[in-house]
Design a protein around this motif. Structure first.
Motif, short mmCIF file in Angstrom:
data_model
loop_
_atom_site.label_atom_id
_atom_site.label_comp_id
_atom_site.label_asym_id
_atom_site.label_seq_id
_atom_site.Cartn_x
_atom_site.Cartn_y
_atom_site.Cartn_z
N GLY A 66 0.81 -1.21 0.00
CA GLY A 66 0.00 0.00 0.00
C GLY A 66 0.85 1.26 0.00
N ASN A 67 2.02 1.20 0.66
CA ASN A 67 2.92 2.36 0.67
C ASN A 67 3.43 2.68 -0.73
OD1 ASN A 67 2.53 1.95 3.38
ND2 ASN A 67 4.67 1.52 3.87
N ASN A 85 0.60 4.32 -2.69
CA ASN A 85 0.47 5.74 -2.32
C ASN A 85 1.54 6.58 -3.01
OD1 ASN A 85 -1.68 5.26 -0.59
ND2 ASN A 85 -0.41 5.16 1.25
N LEU A 86 2.76 6.13 -2.93
CA LEU A 86 3.89 6.87 -3.49
C LEU A 86 3.78 6.98 -5.00
CD1 LEU A 86 6.49 8.27 -2.50
CD2 LEU A 86 7.67 6.09 -2.83
N GLN A 98 1.01 6.84 -6.88
CA GLN A 98 -0.10 7.68 -7.32
C GLN A 98 0.10 9.15 -6.98
OE1 GLN A 98 -1.02 5.08 -9.27
NE2 GLN A 98 -2.97 6.15 -9.22
N LYS A 99 0.70 9.44 -5.84
CA LYS A 99 0.83 10.82 -5.41
C LYS A 99 2.08 11.51 -5.97
CE LYS A 99 -2.90 10.99 -2.96
NZ LYS A 99 -4.03 11.85 -3.40
N THR A 104 5.21 7.28 3.77
CA THR A 104 4.43 6.73 2.66
C THR A 104 3.14 6.06 3.12
OG1 THR A 104 5.74 4.68 2.75
CG2 THR A 104 6.45 6.39 1.21
N THR A 105 2.95 5.87 4.41
CA THR A 105 1.67 5.33 4.88
C THR A 105 0.58 6.39 4.85
OG1 THR A 105 2.04 5.84 7.23
CG2 THR A 105 2.89 3.73 6.41
N SER A 106 0.97 7.65 4.70
CA SER A 106 0.02 8.76 4.72
C SER A 106 -0.10 9.38 3.33
CB SER A 106 0.46 9.82 5.73
OG SER A 106 -0.33 10.99 5.61
N ALA A 107 -1.20 9.09 2.64
CA ALA A 107 -1.44 9.71 1.33
C ALA A 107 -1.54 11.23 1.48
CB ALA A 107 -2.71 9.14 0.71
N LEU A 144 1.98 12.77 1.64
CA LEU A 144 2.60 12.75 0.32
C LEU A 144 2.00 13.85 -0.56
CD1 LEU A 144 2.82 8.92 -0.43
CD2 LEU A 144 4.52 10.40 0.65
N HIS A 145 0.70 14.00 -0.49
CA HIS A 145 0.01 14.98 -1.34
C HIS A 145 0.30 16.41 -0.89
CE1 HIS A 145 -3.10 16.48 -4.05
NE2 HIS A 145 -3.50 17.25 -3.05
#
Length: 218
Positions: free
Chosen positions: A74-75, A78-79, A81-82, A184-187, A190-191
């Motif tokens: 999942g990390n 996120n990385l 896509q963001k 990277t656990t936090s979208a 990152l955004h």
């Protein structure tokens, strides 16, 4: 003199304006250096496809995967896509993940899952013994630590001169701010934070390129 002024208006001012507005939540026009000139990655570390991987003259998002690469997929999503999908067309932009020996098949599974979403030419996995990963990470001189599996959810921005960049100083609210990596656990992080800082790094190099081109025309 007049020609220089015209070149300044045409090439430099738009980039300076971009840097200012791209900074968003970051109070810095240029991104501070956290650790200057980190070591080059070990040329003896093996990549998945045998390609040569270097940090020199690249804007690198550097990560340490740990042993549970696929568990933490999942990390990577996120990385990807963001950050990656937004900037992968910048020719000197790359992701480099340092992973423990023995996790090659997990890395392949990650790339297989991401391949329908992105062109992964900028992804590189390097595999190394745990003690060498720890030694390399220690050389980054960061406050955060690797876990017992040689991983961290944080990734780091490294510029073309191998300076590790982040936030150091005061925030836009005037409060002390220090950020050496991005979780990277936090979208949302990152955004809101990392995307902002990558924009600044890329804008720095666009400004340098514009300046060099303008100087050639004088």
């Amino acid at each position: 003199m007049k020609k220089n002024s015209v070149l300044f208006v045409l090439f430099v001012l738009p980039i300076v304006a971009y840097l200012f507005f791209a900074s968003g939540v970051n109070s810095f026009i240029t991104l501070p250096t956290i650790t200057p000139t980190i070591p080059e990655v070990n040329p003896q570390w093996k990549s998945l496809n045998g390609e040569k991987v270097t940090l020199n003259q690249k804007i690198t998002i550097l990560g340490f995967t740990g042993e549970d690469i696929f568990v933490n997929r999942g990390n990577f999503f996120n990385l990807n896509q963001k950050i990656y999908t937004k900037y992968n067309e910048f020719k000197d932009f790359q992701f480099v993940f340092i992973a423990p020996d023995g996790t090659q098949e997990q890395a392949k599974r990650i790339l297989k899952e991401l391949s329908p979403l992105s062109n992964l030419k900028g992804y590189h996995f390097l595999f190394a013994p745990a003690n060498e990963i720890q030694a390399y990470y220690n050389d980054l001189k960061l406050l955060g630590k690797l876990d017992s599996k040689m991983g961290t959810p944080n990734v780091f921005i490294v510029d073309k001169k191998r300076n590790l960049r982040g936030r150091k100083g005061k925030s836009v609210q005037g409060k002390p701010e220090y950020k050496e990596g991005f979780n990277t656990t936090s979208a949302a992080e990152l955004h809101n934070d990392m995307m902002d800082d990558v924009k600044i790094i890329l804008a720095e190099y666009r400004l340098a390129l514009k300046r060099n081109n303008a100087n050639r025309q004088i």
